[in-house]
Design a protein around this motif. Structure first.
Motif, PDB file in Angstrom:
ATOM      1  N   PHE A  76       0.842  -1.191   0.000  1.00  0.00           N
ATOM      2  CA  PHE A  76       0.000   0.000   0.000  1.00  0.00           C
ATOM      3  C   PHE A  76       0.878   1.241   0.000  1.00  0.00           C
ATOM      4  CE2 PHE A  76      -2.839   3.181   1.827  1.00  0.00           C
ATOM      5  CZ  PHE A  76      -4.052   2.897   1.219  1.00  0.00           C
ATOM      6  N   ASP A  77       0.566   2.182  -0.887  1.00  0.00           N
ATOM      7  CA  ASP A  77       1.324   3.425  -0.988  1.00  0.00           C
ATOM      8  C   ASP A  77       0.431   4.581  -0.539  1.00  0.00           C
ATOM      9  OD1 ASP A  77       2.791   5.660  -1.644  1.00  0.00           O
ATOM     10  OD2 ASP A  77       3.321   4.990  -3.660  1.00  0.00           O
ATOM     11  N   PRO A  78       0.577   5.066   0.697  1.00  0.00           N
ATOM     12  CA  PRO A  78      -0.301   6.129   1.215  1.00  0.00           C
ATOM     13  C   PRO A  78      -0.259   7.409   0.387  1.00  0.00           C
ATOM     14  CG  PRO A  78       0.964   5.120   2.993  1.00  0.00           C
ATOM     15  CD  PRO A  78       1.553   4.618   1.709  1.00  0.00           C
ATOM     16  N   LEU A 183       7.538  -5.686  10.524  1.00  0.00           N
ATOM     17  CA  LEU A 183       6.106  -5.637  10.809  1.00  0.00           C
ATOM     18  C   LEU A 183       5.460  -4.434  10.129  1.00  0.00           C
ATOM     19  CD1 LEU A 183       3.619  -6.717  12.192  1.00  0.00           C
ATOM     20  CD2 LEU A 183       4.306  -5.508  14.284  1.00  0.00           C
ATOM     21  N   LYS A 184       6.160  -3.314  10.085  1.00  0.00           N
ATOM     22  CA  LYS A 184       5.634  -2.117   9.418  1.00  0.00           C
ATOM     23  C   LYS A 184       5.365  -2.396   7.945  1.00  0.00           C
ATOM     24  CE  LYS A 184       6.610   2.767   8.578  1.00  0.00           C
ATOM     25  NZ  LYS A 184       7.582   3.875   8.784  1.00  0.00           N
ATOM     26  N   GLN A 185       6.307  -3.068   7.283  1.00  0.00           N
ATOM     27  CA  GLN A 185       6.114  -3.405   5.876  1.00  0.00           C
ATOM     28  C   GLN A 185       4.995  -4.431   5.709  1.00  0.00           C
ATOM     29  OE1 GLN A 185       7.635  -2.016   3.049  1.00  0.00           O
ATOM     30  NE2 GLN A 185       5.913  -3.152   2.161  1.00  0.00           N
ATOM     31  N   MET A 188       1.676  -2.742   5.660  1.00  0.00           N
ATOM     32  CA  MET A 188       1.367  -2.089   4.387  1.00  0.00           C
ATOM     33  C   MET A 188       0.967  -3.109   3.336  1.00  0.00           C
ATOM     34  SD  MET A 188       1.523   1.239   4.638  1.00  0.00           S
ATOM     35  CE  MET A 188       0.625   0.900   6.169  1.00  0.00           C
ATOM     36  N   ASP A 189       1.635  -4.245   3.350  1.00  0.00           N
ATOM     37  CA  ASP A 189       1.285  -5.318   2.408  1.00  0.00           C
ATOM     38  C   ASP A 189      -0.135  -5.833   2.673  1.00  0.00           C
ATOM     39  OD1 ASP A 189       3.875  -5.034   1.508  1.00  0.00           O
ATOM     40  OD2 ASP A 189       4.613  -6.893   2.401  1.00  0.00           O
ATOM     41  N   GLU A 190      -0.454  -5.997   3.939  1.00  0.00           N
ATOM     42  CA  GLU A 190      -1.770  -6.530   4.293  1.00  0.00           C
ATOM     43  C   GLU A 190      -2.874  -5.495   4.058  1.00  0.00           C
ATOM     44  OE1 GLU A 190      -2.249  -9.499   4.599  1.00  0.00           O
ATOM     45  OE2 GLU A 190      -0.374 -10.384   5.289  1.00  0.00           O
ATOM     46  N   LEU A 191      -2.548  -4.210   4.170  1.00  0.00           N
ATOM     47  CA  LEU A 191      -3.554  -3.192   3.865  1.00  0.00           C
ATOM     48  C   LEU A 191      -3.902  -3.222   2.379  1.00  0.00           C
ATOM     49  CD1 LEU A 191      -5.385  -0.921   4.674  1.00  0.00           C
ATOM     50  CD2 LEU A 191      -3.442   0.659   4.572  1.00  0.00           C
TER      51      LEU A 191
END
Length: 213
Positions: A76-78, A183-185, A188-191
């Motif tokens: 995911f790219d905010p 975990l941060k990455q 984003m992958d799971e979002l």
């Protein structure tokens, strides 16, 4: 995060149908997502009536198009959310002045995930929980940005996020995921994955049925 567009639709819907040439979706991916976001906003306003704020679920369905653009890859790219949100007001008048209703089918084809009302969560618990958690937290923040009228909905998302946090901690530990860049990455992958499951309110409903108190 940019405010969603739905509030500006009250007066503009009366102009629909003035243009003679049937509209077509743009080919540029940013404008495509933004145009379908405008169409979604117009559809939600048409269904809800001319007055009052749209529901939190309606706002989430509108935002979904920007989220799908932000989830084009595996993560995911905010930043892409703001890019689409900024384009929506620019494209708004030109879209709504035409026969915008005819674009619904094209948008459904371009963004099939936006039509899914009965999403299926991943079978793997760590993935399912993380997807529920990150989507809930994202929508909580998005609604909080919309002002006090969406405060109750944002708080409800926050309460569910806290429930998930308690249940998810041992699952993350068992999977070897600890606070840090990994975990941060993963979040984003799971979002991105959660965004592709279906309409955000429907995904949250599935999450609450599975993980709610």
């Amino acid at each position: 995060m940019q405010r969603l567009l739905a509030g500006g639709l009250t007066l503009s819907l009366g102009l629909a149908g003035c243009a003679q040439q049937p509209p077509a979706l743009p080919t540029n991916p940013i404008d495509l997502a933004a145009t379908c976001g405008v169409v979604a906003a117009a559809s939600e306003r048409e269904a809800a009536g001319a007055k009052g704020d749209l529901s939190a679920d309606a706002q989430a369905r509108i935002l979904h198009y920007a989220m799908l653009y932000a989830s084009t890859g595996d993560t995911f790219d905010p930043d892409k959310i703001n890019i689409v949100s900024k384009r929506m007001p620019v494209l708004f008048d030109g879209t709504i002045k035409g026969k915008w209703q005819t674009l619904r089918t094209s948008c459904a084809t371009a963004f099939p995930a936006a039509q899914i009302k009965q999403p299926v969560l991943p079978a793997k618990p760590v993935d399912a929980m993380l997807q529920c958690y990150v989507l809930t937290d994202f929508l909580r923040k998005a609604l909080a940005d919309q002002g006090a009228n969406y405060g109750a909905a944002a708080n409800a998302y926050g309460a569910f996020k806290d429930q998930l946090d308690t249940k998810m901690t041992p699952v993350l530990r068992a999977a070897g995921l600890h606070n840090g860049d990994t975990l941060k990455q993963k979040r984003m992958d799971e979002l991105a994955a959660a965004t592709k499951l279906g309409q955000p309110p429907a995904v949250i409903d599935a999450c609450e049925k599975k993980y709610g108190a």
